[in-house]
Design a protein around this motif. Structure first.
Motif, PDB file in Angstrom:
ATOM      1  N   LEU A 147       4.707   1.912   1.610  1.00 37.00           N
ATOM      2  CA  LEU A 147       5.539   2.585   0.577  1.00 37.00           C
ATOM      3  C   LEU A 147       6.157   3.857   1.318  1.00 37.00           C
ATOM      4  CD1 LEU A 147       7.131   1.814  -1.887  1.00 37.00           C
ATOM      5  CD2 LEU A 147       5.469   3.172  -2.977  1.00 37.00           C
ATOM      6  N   ALA A 148       5.557   4.867   1.613  1.00 34.66           N
ATOM      7  CA  ALA A 148       5.882   5.893   2.458  1.00 34.66           C
ATOM      8  C   ALA A 148       6.585   5.867   3.662  1.00 34.66           C
ATOM      9  CB  ALA A 148       4.792   6.997   2.590  1.00 34.66           C
ATOM     10  N   SER A 157       0.676  -1.378   0.010  1.00 29.89           N
ATOM     11  CA  SER A 157      -0.055  -0.050  -0.023  1.00 29.89           C
ATOM     12  C   SER A 157       1.034   1.304   0.061  1.00 29.89           C
ATOM     13  CB  SER A 157      -0.801  -0.196   1.269  1.00 29.89           C
ATOM     14  OG  SER A 157      -0.094   0.225   2.233  1.00 29.89           O
ATOM     15  N   PHE A 158       0.207   2.361  -0.142  1.00 34.98           N
ATOM     16  CA  PHE A 158       1.096   3.730  -0.432  1.00 34.98           C
ATOM     17  C   PHE A 158       1.504   3.972   0.932  1.00 34.98           C
ATOM     18  CE2 PHE A 158       0.937   8.289   0.078  1.00 34.98           C
ATOM     19  CZ  PHE A 158       1.963   8.625  -0.926  1.00 34.98           C
TER      20      PHE A 158
END
Length: 134
Positions: free
Chosen positions: A6-7, A2-3
């Motif tokens: 990843l962040a 998921s974003f």
């Protein structure tokens, strides 16, 4: 992935790099560099650069004007000395000519004395005595 994951992964990698520094974190330097890059076209920056340019040009102009004043003062001083030297040379030449005329007159008088015969018995007459007193 998921974003958000990843962040977090990117932040985990970037965080030590961005916060690395001896006294200041690296992000302060990046922010300052960004500000300078963005500020180079601002009106305030242009006004400051213009004011600095005018200030420097004014200082250079003042320096050149004072140099010109000093050169004029020096030239007037040299011209005054040249005039004084010329006057002194003329006075010397006049004195020299007068001395030459006096020398010629004295030479003529000496020739007259030499041409006059000595009195009989080498006795000094009145004319010779008067000439010797001079």
């Amino acid at each position: 992935m998921s974003f958000l994951a990843l962040a977090r992964a990117a932040w985990g990698i970037l965080r030590p790099i961005l916060t690395f520094g001896i006294t200041l974190p690296l992000w302060v330097f990046i922010a300052a560099g960004g500000w300078l890059w963005w500020d180079r076209t601002s009106a305030v920056r242009e006004a400051v650069e213009k004011a600095v340019t005018e200030l420097v040009a004014g200082a250079q102009l003042d320096a050149l004007e004072s140099q010109l004043v000093e050169e004029r003062r020096l030239r007037a001083f040299v011209e005054g000395k040249a005039r004084a030297l010329e006057i002194a040379n003329k006075a010397f030449e006049e004195k020299y000519l007068l001395a030459e005329l006096e020398k010629e007159g004295l030479a003529d008088e000496l020739d007259e004395i030499r041409a006059a015969p000595a009195p009989d018995g080498c006795v000094v007459d009145r004319a010779l005595l008067e000439r010797m007193r001079k």
